[in-house]
Design a protein around this motif. Sequence first.
Motif, PDB file in Angstrom:
ATOM      1  N   UNK A  70       0.837  -1.206   0.000  1.00 34.52           N
ATOM      2  CA  UNK A  70       0.000   0.000   0.000  1.00 34.52           C
ATOM      3  C   UNK A  70       0.873   1.259   0.000  1.00 34.52           C
ATOM      4  N   UNK A  71       1.974   1.221   0.752  1.00 35.32           N
ATOM      5  CA  UNK A  71       2.907   2.356   0.768  1.00 35.32           C
ATOM      6  C   UNK A  71       3.524   2.550  -0.615  1.00 35.32           C
ATOM      7  N   UNK A  72       3.821   1.465  -1.298  1.00 35.45           N
ATOM      8  CA  UNK A  72       4.342   1.544  -2.665  1.00 35.45           C
ATOM      9  C   UNK A  72       3.340   2.259  -3.565  1.00 35.45           C
ATOM     10  N   UNK A  73       2.080   1.845  -3.494  1.00 34.46           N
ATOM     11  CA  UNK A  73       1.046   2.435  -4.352  1.00 34.46           C
ATOM     12  C   UNK A  73       0.823   3.917  -4.058  1.00 34.46           C
ATOM     13  N   UNK A  74       1.149   4.349  -2.848  1.00 30.86           N
ATOM     14  CA  UNK A  74       0.971   5.746  -2.452  1.00 30.86           C
ATOM     15  C   UNK A  74       2.238   6.586  -2.643  1.00 30.86           C
ATOM     16  N   UNK A  75       3.348   5.950  -3.009  1.00 27.65           N
ATOM     17  CA  UNK A  75       4.617   6.676  -3.131  1.00 27.65           C
ATOM     18  C   UNK A  75       4.591   7.650  -4.304  1.00 27.65           C
ATOM     19  N   UNK A  76       5.320   8.733  -4.161  1.00 25.01           N
ATOM     20  CA  UNK A  76       5.372   9.754  -5.214  1.00 25.01           C
ATOM     21  C   UNK A  76       5.928   9.182  -6.514  1.00 25.01           C
ATOM     22  N   UNK A  77       6.955   8.338  -6.425  1.00 20.95           N
ATOM     23  CA  UNK A  77       7.545   7.802  -7.654  1.00 20.95           C
ATOM     24  C   UNK A  77       6.579   6.871  -8.379  1.00 20.95           C
ATOM     25  N   UNK A  78       5.805   6.059  -7.627  1.00 20.80           N
ATOM     26  CA  UNK A  78       4.832   5.185  -8.289  1.00 20.80           C
ATOM     27  C   UNK A  78       3.702   5.998  -8.913  1.00 20.80           C
ATOM     28  N   UNK A  79       3.181   6.981  -8.193  1.00 18.60           N
ATOM     29  CA  UNK A  79       2.089   7.794  -8.725  1.00 18.60           C
ATOM     30  C   UNK A  79       2.512   8.520  -9.999  1.00 18.60           C
ATOM     31  N   UNK A  80       3.748   9.023 -10.026  1.00 15.43           N
ATOM     32  CA  UNK A  80       4.265   9.688 -11.233  1.00 15.43           C
ATOM     33  C   UNK A  80       4.414   8.685 -12.372  1.00 15.43           C
ATOM     34  N   UNK A  81       4.935   7.495 -12.062  1.00 14.58           N
ATOM     35  CA  UNK A  81       5.085   6.442 -13.070  1.00 14.58           C
ATOM     36  C   UNK A  81       3.727   6.041 -13.638  1.00 14.58           C
ATOM     37  N   UNK A  82       2.769   5.817 -12.757  1.00 17.46           N
ATOM     38  CA  UNK A  82       1.436   5.396 -13.194  1.00 17.46           C
ATOM     39  C   UNK A  82       0.807   6.437 -14.119  1.00 17.46           C
ATOM     40  N   UNK A  83       0.916   7.696 -13.747  1.00 16.82           N
ATOM     41  CA  UNK A  83       0.343   8.771 -14.564  1.00 16.82           C
ATOM     42  C   UNK A  83       1.045   8.855 -15.928  1.00 16.82           C
ATOM     43  N   UNK A  84       2.365   8.710 -15.931  1.00 16.38           N
ATOM     44  CA  UNK A  84       3.141   8.841 -17.169  1.00 16.38           C
ATOM     45  C   UNK A  84       2.955   7.662 -18.115  1.00 16.38           C
ATOM     46  N   UNK A  85       2.612   6.492 -17.587  1.00 21.22           N
ATOM     47  CA  UNK A  85       2.582   5.288 -18.436  1.00 21.22           C
ATOM     48  C   UNK A  85       1.188   4.726 -18.689  1.00 21.22           C
ATOM     49  N   UNK A  86       0.204   5.195 -17.987  1.00 22.82           N
ATOM     50  CA  UNK A  86      -1.149   4.633 -18.099  1.00 22.82           C
ATOM     51  C   UNK A  86      -1.608   4.517 -19.550  1.00 22.82           C
ATOM     52  N   UNK A  87      -1.370   5.550 -20.339  1.00 21.43           N
ATOM     53  CA  UNK A  87      -1.808   5.556 -21.735  1.00 21.43           C
ATOM     54  C   UNK A  87      -0.972   4.634 -22.636  1.00 21.43           C
ATOM     55  N   UNK A  88       0.147   4.119 -22.123  1.00 21.76           N
ATOM     56  CA  UNK A  88       1.029   3.255 -22.905  1.00 21.76           C
ATOM     57  C   UNK A  88       0.619   1.786 -22.847  1.00 21.76           C
ATOM     58  N   UNK A  89      -0.301   1.452 -21.944  1.00 25.18           N
ATOM     59  CA  UNK A  89      -0.660   0.059 -21.700  1.00 25.18           C
ATOM     60  C   UNK A  89      -1.906  -0.348 -22.470  1.00 25.18           C
ATOM     61  N   UNK A  90      -1.830  -1.549 -23.051  1.00 21.18           N
ATOM     62  CA  UNK A  90      -3.017  -2.152 -23.663  1.00 21.18           C
ATOM     63  C   UNK A  90      -3.798  -2.931 -22.606  1.00 21.18           C
ATOM     64  N   UNK A  91      -3.075  -3.520 -21.651  1.00 19.70           N
ATOM     65  CA  UNK A  91      -3.738  -4.244 -20.567  1.00 19.70           C
ATOM     66  C   UNK A  91      -2.809  -4.334 -19.364  1.00 19.70           C
ATOM     67  N   UNK A  92      -3.456  -4.536 -18.198  1.00 19.54           N
ATOM     68  CA  UNK A  92      -2.731  -4.672 -16.934  1.00 19.54           C
ATOM     69  C   UNK A  92      -3.556  -5.559 -16.014  1.00 19.54           C
ATOM     70  N   UNK A  93      -2.933  -6.598 -15.475  1.00 15.52           N
ATOM     71  CA  UNK A  93      -3.589  -7.487 -14.516  1.00 15.52           C
ATOM     72  C   UNK A  93      -2.656  -7.657 -13.317  1.00 15.52           C
ATOM     73  N   UNK A  94      -3.205  -7.477 -12.120  1.00 12.95           N
ATOM     74  CA  UNK A  94      -2.421  -7.561 -10.885  1.00 12.95           C
ATOM     75  C   UNK A  94      -2.936  -8.717 -10.039  1.00 12.95           C
ATOM     76  N   UNK A  95      -2.007  -9.541  -9.562  1.00 14.30           N
ATOM     77  CA  UNK A  95      -2.360 -10.633  -8.649  1.00 14.30           C
ATOM     78  C   UNK A  95      -1.584 -10.459  -7.358  1.00 14.30           C
ATOM     79  N   UNK A  96      -2.244 -10.756  -6.233  1.00 10.62           N
ATOM     80  CA  UNK A  96      -1.610 -10.757  -4.910  1.00 10.62           C
ATOM     81  C   UNK A  96      -1.496 -12.206  -4.471  1.00 10.62           C
ATOM     82  N   UNK A  97      -0.286 -12.601  -4.114  1.00  8.80           N
ATOM     83  CA  UNK A  97      -0.014 -13.977  -3.701  1.00  8.80           C
ATOM     84  C   UNK A  97       0.701 -13.975  -2.359  1.00  8.80           C
TER      85      UNK A  97
END
Length: 102
Positions: A70-97
């Motif tokens: 959760x801290x990763x998802x809230x980090x400034x570097x992740x939020x900037x990465x997500x915003x910058x790359x969201x439009x570059x993805x055709x698909x994204x699937x996340x699994x928690x194990x």
Amino acid sequence: MSASRSDLVIVVDLLVDDAMLADFMPLMEANAAASLADEPGCRRFDICVDAQNPSQILLYEIYDDAAAFDAHLASAHYLAFDKATRHMLKSKAVRRLELKSD
């Protein structure tokens, strides 16, 4: 290294737009490096690229627990990465194990 009960593995399957791959990879690599350097709860962050289709990327991440992720998802570097790359993805699937020790 032996796993404890709370070790959380995150597996992310990404399909990047072929035309955006050259722009995406440096951002992905910087996000992984920042996660490992700046997040004490992030213990592993591997970027795996399909040999037959370089636009198919798998992320393998290990965190101490859900709070660390959760801290990763809230980090400034992740939020900037997500915003910058969201439009570059055709698909994204996340699994928690849960990581089991031997």
